[in-house]
Design a protein around this motif. Sequence first.
Motif, mmCIF file in Angstrom:
data_model
loop_
_atom_site.group_PDB
_atom_site.id
_atom_site.type_symbol
_atom_site.label_atom_id
_atom_site.label_comp_id
_atom_site.label_asym_id
_atom_site.label_seq_id
_atom_site.Cartn_x
_atom_site.Cartn_y
_atom_site.Cartn_z
ATOM 1 N N GLU A 120 0.819 -1.224 0.000
ATOM 2 C CA GLU A 120 0.000 0.000 0.000
ATOM 3 C C GLU A 120 0.846 1.265 0.000
ATOM 4 O O GLU A 120 0.320 2.349 -0.205
ATOM 5 C CB GLU A 120 -0.878 0.049 1.256
ATOM 6 C CG GLU A 120 -1.962 -0.981 1.353
ATOM 7 C CD GLU A 120 -2.699 -0.829 2.676
ATOM 8 O OE1 GLU A 120 -3.616 0.002 2.733
ATOM 9 O OE2 GLU A 120 -2.328 -1.513 3.649
ATOM 10 N N ASP A 121 2.148 1.131 0.273
ATOM 11 C CA ASP A 121 2.981 2.313 0.448
ATOM 12 C C ASP A 121 3.610 2.778 -0.852
ATOM 13 O O ASP A 121 3.729 2.026 -1.810
ATOM 14 C CB ASP A 121 4.052 2.041 1.510
ATOM 15 C CG ASP A 121 3.445 1.928 2.896
ATOM 16 O OD1 ASP A 121 2.772 2.894 3.310
ATOM 17 O OD2 ASP A 121 3.603 0.872 3.540
ATOM 18 N N ASN A 122 4.025 4.042 -0.853
ATOM 19 C CA ASN A 122 4.603 4.654 -2.044
ATOM 20 C C ASN A 122 5.449 5.866 -1.646
ATOM 21 O O ASN A 122 5.639 6.135 -0.459
ATOM 22 C CB ASN A 122 3.491 5.063 -3.019
ATOM 23 C CG ASN A 122 2.509 6.041 -2.387
ATOM 24 O OD1 ASN A 122 2.898 7.071 -1.850
ATOM 25 N ND2 ASN A 122 1.223 5.712 -2.439
ATOM 26 N N ARG A 148 11.300 -1.014 -13.558
ATOM 27 C CA ARG A 148 12.386 -1.965 -13.271
ATOM 28 C C ARG A 148 12.106 -2.814 -12.032
ATOM 29 O O ARG A 148 12.308 -4.014 -12.025
ATOM 30 C CB ARG A 148 13.690 -1.195 -13.115
ATOM 31 C CG ARG A 148 14.924 -2.080 -13.043
ATOM 32 C CD ARG A 148 16.180 -1.250 -12.886
ATOM 33 N NE ARG A 148 16.184 -0.522 -11.621
ATOM 34 C CZ ARG A 148 16.920 0.531 -11.382
ATOM 35 N NH1 ARG A 148 17.681 1.023 -12.335
ATOM 36 N NH2 ARG A 148 16.905 1.118 -10.206
ATOM 37 N N ASN A 149 11.664 -2.164 -10.949
ATOM 38 C CA ASN A 149 11.483 -2.937 -9.706
ATOM 39 C C ASN A 149 10.183 -2.666 -8.972
ATOM 40 O O ASN A 149 10.028 -3.042 -7.816
ATOM 41 C CB ASN A 149 12.689 -2.756 -8.772
ATOM 42 C CG ASN A 149 12.960 -1.297 -8.484
ATOM 43 O OD1 ASN A 149 12.073 -0.469 -8.624
ATOM 44 N ND2 ASN A 149 14.184 -0.993 -8.096
ATOM 45 N N GLY A 150 9.252 -1.979 -9.626
ATOM 46 C CA GLY A 150 7.915 -1.812 -9.059
ATOM 47 C C GLY A 150 7.812 -0.816 -7.910
ATOM 48 O O GLY A 150 6.776 -0.758 -7.246
ATOM 49 N N VAL A 151 8.862 -0.020 -7.691
ATOM 50 C CA VAL A 151 8.822 0.947 -6.579
ATOM 51 C C VAL A 151 7.920 2.105 -6.947
ATOM 52 O O VAL A 151 8.116 2.766 -7.963
ATOM 53 C CB VAL A 151 10.242 1.452 -6.242
ATOM 54 C CG1 VAL A 151 10.185 2.502 -5.140
ATOM 55 C CG2 VAL A 151 11.115 0.299 -5.812
ATOM 56 N N ARG A 152 6.927 2.331 -6.100
ATOM 57 C CA ARG A 152 5.973 3.397 -6.366
ATOM 58 C C ARG A 152 6.343 4.673 -5.618
ATOM 59 O O ARG A 152 5.777 5.706 -5.774
ATOM 60 C CB ARG A 152 4.565 2.965 -5.937
ATOM 61 C CG ARG A 152 4.024 1.828 -6.780
ATOM 62 C CD ARG A 152 2.735 1.268 -6.209
ATOM 63 N NE ARG A 152 1.710 2.313 -6.141
ATOM 64 C CZ ARG A 152 0.874 2.491 -5.101
ATOM 65 N NH1 ARG A 152 0.993 1.722 -4.037
ATOM 66 N NH2 ARG A 152 -0.035 3.430 -5.109
#
Length: 261
Positions: free
Chosen positions: A200-202, A257-261
């Motif tokens: 849920e975090d970004n 690349r790594n799905g970091v939001r």
Amino acid sequence: MGNNNPAKRIVILAGPGESTDILFHALDAEFGVHRIIVETPVSQKQLLKRRAEKLGYATVAGQILFKLLVAVPLTRSSQSRLQAIRQQEKLDNQPLPQDRVIHVPSINSQECITQLQELQPDIIVVNGTRIIAKKVLTSVPCKFINTHAGITPLYRGVHGGYWALANSDPQHCGVSVHLVDPGIDTGAIIAQTLIHPTAEDNFVTYPMLQLAAGLPLLKNAVRDELSGNLALKPAPEGQSRLWSHPTLNEYLRNRKRNGVR
């Protein structure tokens, strides 16, 4: 207001904002805060001009696009998650009590130095200010302690949690409590801990997780300093690096690349 150390004077030096409100209430409940000195932030225009001089206009244009197209919409859509973190961690973001607030044009102004010398603090806690000049750090004989949203010295500057994840470096996604020196997040380390973001975090919620994780470390640091038991820790291995805001292209590339939001 807490009164565990009635003879000790805790002064907060801060910029305005929610993290300052939360930090004040956490420390005030535990120890009692004597005064909060709040500076007027640098104007957006001046900030962008300085950043362009350091990073170049193309990078700053990309950062502005990131803010408009990603950060602003993310902030709107993340309100329920932010509220959940506040409730879960019991973070109080009520406004500062104005009878204990002192406003100065800048943390580095003569007005601020005069106030500090009159207040005679036993410890100064820093939050969200511009870089503090040496003349301020040496104006009173007490330690300045800061909570930094990143693991220093690897992730100095801004958005340390985001950049650690973007670099596939979750073992350095966290928060530091450190002494303040004239550099940018280069002071000696008092304590560090990691955060563990959920799906849920970004980008918008990482700083709230870091603040929640850092407050217990900060309270311990204040308690240790007031009792004369403050100890320092060695810095983690790795390259010291100063990070800025992501550009739109950097954010999109990291997300792909790594799905970091």
